[in-house]
Design a protein around this motif. Structure first.
Motif, PDB file in Angstrom:
ATOM      1  N   MET D   1       0.833  -1.196   0.000  1.00  0.00           N
ATOM      2  CA  MET D   1       0.000   0.000   0.000  1.00  0.00           C
ATOM      3  C   MET D   1       0.874   1.255   0.000  1.00  0.00           C
ATOM      4  N   ALA D  34      -2.939   6.612   7.240  1.00  0.00           N
ATOM      5  CA  ALA D  34      -3.854   5.465   7.235  1.00  0.00           C
ATOM      6  C   ALA D  34      -4.172   4.965   8.643  1.00  0.00           C
ATOM      7  N   ARG D  63     -11.147   8.908   8.468  1.00  0.00           N
ATOM      8  CA  ARG D  63     -10.402   7.662   8.334  1.00  0.00           C
ATOM      9  C   ARG D  63     -10.949   6.581   9.266  1.00  0.00           C
ATOM     10  N   ASP D  66     -13.939   5.581   7.412  1.00  0.00           N
ATOM     11  CA  ASP D  66     -13.784   5.586   5.952  1.00  0.00           C
ATOM     12  C   ASP D  66     -14.993   6.201   5.271  1.00  0.00           C
ATOM     13  N   LYS D 103      -8.001   8.685  -0.929  1.00  0.00           N
ATOM     14  CA  LYS D 103      -7.978   7.325  -1.466  1.00  0.00           C
ATOM     15  C   LYS D 103      -6.916   7.151  -2.534  1.00  0.00           C
ATOM     16  N   GLU D 104      -6.461   5.933  -2.631  1.00  0.00           N
ATOM     17  CA  GLU D 104      -5.667   5.513  -3.778  1.00  0.00           C
ATOM     18  C   GLU D 104      -6.448   4.363  -4.377  1.00  0.00           C
ATOM     19  N   GLU D 106      -9.468   2.361  -4.588  1.00  0.00           N
ATOM     20  CA  GLU D 106     -10.566   2.193  -3.630  1.00  0.00           C
ATOM     21  C   GLU D 106     -10.076   2.173  -2.185  1.00  0.00           C
ATOM     22  N   THR D 107      -8.764   2.241  -2.025  1.00  0.00           N
ATOM     23  CA  THR D 107      -8.198   2.111  -0.684  1.00  0.00           C
ATOM     24  C   THR D 107      -8.046   3.463   0.010  1.00  0.00           C
ATOM     25  N   ILE D 109      -6.202   5.741   2.300  1.00  0.00           N
ATOM     26  CA  ILE D 109      -4.825   5.762   2.822  1.00  0.00           C
ATOM     27  C   ILE D 109      -4.581   6.934   3.768  1.00  0.00           C
TER      28      ILE D 109
END
Lengths: 136, 136, 136, 136
Positions: D1, D34, D63, D66, D103-104, D106-107, D109
């Protein structure tokens, strides 16, 4: 009274980061204004997460008592005059080195706090940061 | 029971301020009533911001345990009987000098807390303040 | 920038007390400086003990957001833009009437907070207190 | 990640500041990584002091769940499914607009939080900040 401004805080933090990089000591740096209120903060990559609160607390403490936290450390030891002070103010008071008032002449106009490495390393960073404002 | 009233608190604080001015030691002075509840507070110009909470805490502590905080300090050192007490009561317990019960005869009817200078300076201020009520 | 000083805070509180006595509404009055730090406080005889924290919180809030807490109340209702703000800053944020900034021209240099009676009563006290500084 | 790094946080904050200056809305901007840990923070000159904690809380909240805090606001109203959530986690949960996940793909971070102006103004700043990372 000259107030520390956002751009000053950036200058202070950048000087601290430069010194921290030079000595290879990733750290956290916080700057508060004359009211003790956070103005800017940076955590370097790989710096301790637990030191975020400590850096901010050191900066706050240095302004709250207009003193280097290093000097406060001596007064706050068991048996000394201020033993127990670390628990006051909602435990925001940090009683080890590397919180430093930022002065204009004799007037404290803010403070910087550094936390992440050993005391000695952080001290060099805090000094570099505090001096950046004096020069700026 | 005679209760400390607003006007008494004013008298107490004014006596403390007069002594603090006499010795050139800007400080914070708090007065609580018999229930430990804040009755009056004053921060002198240039007194430490971090000492607001400490002065109030000292006054509260002096009434909470009906003791001079100076005496509590001895009991709260590492190895002593009450070590750790400073973290109780939401860390409102201050364990260094200058919280003093205010008495009427043998009955504690309130307390005063002083914080801002060295222990010795603050102690003179707290004594002047506490005695003002006795005389008043 | 003109700073609020101890003597100003006394003037402000005395004006508030005079108005509170006039309307028969014992109350608590707090004054903070430009840094949000408590400068002076008085609890009138028979004023609610639970309102000590509220009066101090109102003064802090009025400076923290440079706003009358009455205006903040509207924004903090369920469904409004700042709903939930009362829980921020360690729940020091008071979102009902009677915290008022103290200004010099357009600059906020401190604030007063009043708590003890009904909103309407406290509001008259807070206004009398805030105006005392303008006149002073 | 991919992790957000100090330099990314600087980019994010600078983009937010640029937008805030463009619309004349001094504000506070915080970036967490994150783990929800503060990475960088800036308070612009004249931004509300009370919004420091709120900006950091918004970033943390975005975060922690989310989610955009704007979406959380709806769920946290009286009668809605998450009513009361603002008091959890030591009241760090901010339930009004302008906390945004970064996000990166769908994640998630990290996240950015903005507080200082009206909801609409802060939202533009937060969007500009969040997008700076996507572009960067």
């Amino acid at each position: 009274m000259h107030a520390i401004q956002t751009l000053d805080a950036r200058t202070i933090i950048d000087a601290g980061i430069a010194e921290a990089e030079r000595i290879g000591n990733p750290t956290n740096i916080a700057v508060v204004d004359a009211s003790g209120c956070l103005l800017a903060f940076a955590r370097m990559d790989d710096a301790w997460r637990g030191s975020v609160d400590i850096a901010i607390g050191k900066a706050w403490t240095a302004r709250a008592f207009d003193v280097e936290t290093k000097a406060l450390a001596k007064l706050a030891q068991p048996g000394a005059d201020l033993y127990g002070i670390h628990a006051s103010n909602g435990a925001k008071v940090m009683i080890f080195a590397c919180g430093m008032p930022i002065k204009e002449g004799e007037t404290v106009i803010g403070a910087v706090g550094v936390s992440g490495g050993t005391g000695k390393q952080d001290e060099g960073v805090a000094e570099a940061a505090a001096q950046a404002f004096a020069r700026g």
